[in-house]
Design a protein around this motif. Structure first.
Motif, PDB file in Angstrom:
ATOM      1  N   LEU B  98       0.822  -1.217   0.000  1.00 25.05           N
ATOM      2  CA  LEU B  98       0.000   0.000   0.000  1.00 25.05           C
ATOM      3  C   LEU B  98       0.852   1.261   0.000  1.00 25.05           C
ATOM      4  O   LEU B  98       1.767   1.382   0.816  1.00 25.05           O
ATOM      5  CB  LEU B  98      -0.866   0.035   1.262  1.00 25.05           C
ATOM      6  CG  LEU B  98      -1.775  -1.158   1.522  1.00 25.05           C
ATOM      7  CD1 LEU B  98      -2.385  -1.052   2.921  1.00 25.05           C
ATOM      8  CD2 LEU B  98      -2.868  -1.220   0.467  1.00 25.05           C
ATOM      9  N   SER B 135       4.413   0.420  -0.422  1.00 21.23           N
ATOM     10  CA  SER B 135       4.909   0.424  -1.795  1.00 21.23           C
ATOM     11  C   SER B 135       4.425   1.680  -2.485  1.00 21.23           C
ATOM     12  O   SER B 135       3.398   2.250  -2.118  1.00 21.23           O
ATOM     13  CB  SER B 135       4.393  -0.801  -2.555  1.00 21.23           C
ATOM     14  OG  SER B 135       4.772  -0.741  -3.920  1.00 21.23           O
ATOM     15  N   GLN B 136       5.154   2.113  -3.492  1.00 19.97           N
ATOM     16  CA  GLN B 136       4.652   3.228  -4.292  1.00 19.97           C
ATOM     17  C   GLN B 136       3.496   2.803  -5.187  1.00 19.97           C
ATOM     18  O   GLN B 136       2.749   3.635  -5.683  1.00 19.97           O
ATOM     19  CB  GLN B 136       5.789   3.823  -5.131  1.00 19.97           C
ATOM     20  CG  GLN B 136       6.819   4.552  -4.257  1.00 19.97           C
ATOM     21  CD  GLN B 136       7.905   5.222  -5.067  1.00 19.97           C
ATOM     22  OE1 GLN B 136       8.449   4.628  -5.989  1.00 19.97           O
ATOM     23  NE2 GLN B 136       8.215   6.462  -4.732  1.00 19.97           N
ATOM     24  N   THR B 137       3.356   1.498  -5.422  1.00 14.97           N
ATOM     25  CA  THR B 137       2.321   0.980  -6.315  1.00 14.97           C
ATOM     26  C   THR B 137       1.380   0.070  -5.544  1.00 14.97           C
ATOM     27  O   THR B 137       1.811  -0.941  -4.984  1.00 14.97           O
ATOM     28  CB  THR B 137       2.968   0.180  -7.469  1.00 14.97           C
ATOM     29  OG1 THR B 137       3.921   1.013  -8.138  1.00 14.97           O
ATOM     30  CG2 THR B 137       1.917  -0.285  -8.471  1.00 14.97           C
ATOM     31  N   THR B 139      -0.734  -2.828  -4.719  1.00 13.61           N
ATOM     32  CA  THR B 139      -0.640  -4.182  -5.261  1.00 13.61           C
ATOM     33  C   THR B 139      -1.328  -5.151  -4.311  1.00 13.61           C
ATOM     34  O   THR B 139      -1.120  -5.080  -3.100  1.00 13.61           O
ATOM     35  CB  THR B 139       0.849  -4.581  -5.406  1.00 13.61           C
ATOM     36  OG1 THR B 139       1.515  -3.595  -6.209  1.00 13.61           O
ATOM     37  CG2 THR B 139       1.004  -5.944  -6.059  1.00 13.61           C
TER      38      THR B 139
END
Lengths: 329, 329
Positions: B98, B135-137, B139
């Motif tokens: 996140l 996370s930057q992305t 997932t």
């Protein structure tokens, strides 16, 4: 990374997958990679299952971590969670999310690291399945599965007053390795630069290797279970924090002895990522070879953790949402 | 997203986890969330295991997909892979990565979607464990586990010449839903904008819902196994591509009949993400309710796939490394 050759964005998923499977070799499970799901033997009718994710930025930096290291560590940290239940790891499922510009050579090195970590740490365990996706953030999520071979799982909640607290593996070494990386292998702007092994003493090189390529004592998980461990867990976030968690789950207090924690007890208590096994054994148990006593379980006091009989007031370890950055590098 | 309330970057990992577990309710497995790993019943001594990842950008856009939809879809696509082996799903492990700015309300909605998809599509299956990282992305990697209840797994490789090809579920509907989103819910710069349900006919709303919140017929996987299915797979990447894969695994040719593929056979053949079950049955088998015949298995010819007796030359479906973008939105 000065990688050459194709990048995954130029290839079909099938071609990337084929390159990975070529590195992994055959899987002995009933149904391995290639179908909708794997089918695994579950021995005595129970399976142990865990998942842990390594994300580029907070969990690793590509200037320091090779593809091989990344695959190795992603396997090792999950194998350690299975071992901490007293179980024997049997299979990994690996979800890789890759930027389109990722070199195929990097991906096959990840596969090599996964394969070699299983072979070295948990012989018989193989990659039985996985998933490939594209992402802006390089992410490796590994699910590890294992079997109990008839034993009861060793939970965090079974420690009893009077038990011996024991540890198998290092405490603080991986954290010292990370500190060396941050202190000595960054450029003027603070960005990670590749590790120059010439600059490292043997001790420092060992600490850096433990950070990048940890080698927890996976086989000691089932050994501890058979030796009567009453509680066990993997020390990933630091001995103090994880010991507090075990104490809370067991509704007891753990008292740790600094004399048993090496030259730098403060670092041993706060530093995470060694993936040692923390276990408690009845006071009359013979500790299995590889475990050493580091403290004693007390009846629940005002604090979950004490050190040499006094409440622990130091840093309690790593929390990704409190301590983590998401910067790359 | 106009979310209010705390974001995960302001919270401890334990607090985020507690909020998630509060939404999931109790898990009936022997050892559920909270220890190093889960312990699950493996019934007849075998376990079916699969993992699939949804990544922000290539797999979903937040303007179109709510947290609830994301959790639902992440569960549904993995449950479908378990069902496609002829197995009954029993547990999910959920790895959430996140961005620190993710609203807690979004995360708890993901948990609600996971819980409700399990309850609706695979009663008895629950979230038994997971992992939280930054996370930057955004997932979501879900591992699904299931049991075979004594049956043999139904592989992709068992189709034999003369078998009937059958399908349970839609083909092309989810792809039409994605096309509606791309055509009608983007701004002048091509960026996704929220769906205005008022603009959709009942048919279009159904297609969009199937794209965002698919409801595959999970219970029909074990039903097909008991009815003698010789091969089976989950149709995720389009009927033509996945039928070709089943044909290749079985070393046969599949001939599909356009008359059985609805009003838009071209879309039915190319469109992915419906997660229908594609199965083959002996010619004298009674197809289980929910399956309809769509073709016939032939001895291996020059092509893996033919349509109405002629080689298939259309688009073969979705390949993330060939077709995917990693743009967000």
């Amino acid at each position: 990374m000065a990688e050459h050759g194709p990048v995954v964005g130029e290839m079909s998923e099938a071609a990337v997958l084929q390159a990975i499977l070529g590195r992994l070799g055959p899987s002995p499970v009933p149904v391995g990679p290639g179908d909708d799901a794997a089918v695994l033997d579950a021995g005595d009718g129970r399976i142990v299952a865990t998942v842990d994710t390594l994300v580029h930025g907070p969990d690793f930096r590509l200037a320091w971590t090779s593809g091989y290291d990344l695959g190795w560590k992603a396997a090792a940290v999950n194998l350690a969670d299975v071992a901490a239940m007293g179980a024997r790891p049997t299979a990994l499922l690996v979800a890789l999310a890759l930027p389109a510009g990722t070199a195929l050579a990097f991906v096959t090195a990840v596969a090599d690291g996964l394969r070699d970590a299983c072979a070295a740490l948990a012989p018989g365990c193989t990659v039985a399945g996985g998933d490939l996706t594209v992402s802006q953030t390089l992410t490796v999520a590994v699910t590890a599965l294992g079997v109990l071979d008839g034993a009861a799982p060793v939970l965090r909640s079974g420690a009893r007053a009077g038990d011996v607290v024991a540890l198998a593996g290092d405490a603080g070494v991986a954290a010292r390795g990370l500190q060396i990386l941050f202190d000595r292998f960054r450029d003027g702007a603070g960005r990670p630069v590749p590790v120059d092994a010439q600059q490292l003493s043997a001790d420092d090189a060992h600490a850096v290797a433990q950070q990048l390529r940890p080698a927890p004592h996976i086989h000691l998980g089932p050994v501890a279970a058979r030796a009567g461990a009453t509680a066990m867990m993997d020390v990933s976030d630091g001995l103090a924090l994880d010991a507090s968690r075990l104490a809370a789950a067991s509704a007891v207090t753990l008292d740790l002895h600094t004399a048993a924690l090496g030259d730098d007890p403060a670092l041993a208590l706060s530093g995470g990522e060694d993936h040692a096994l923390l276990a408690t054994f009845p006071s009359d148990a013979v500790l299995p070879e590889g475990f050493r006593p580091i403290g004693r379980v007390r009846a629940a006091g005002d604090d979950r953790l004490s050190v040499d009989g006094s409440p622990y007031t130091g840093h309690t370890g790593w929390d990704p949402y409190r301590d983590g950055g998401t910067a790359g590098g």
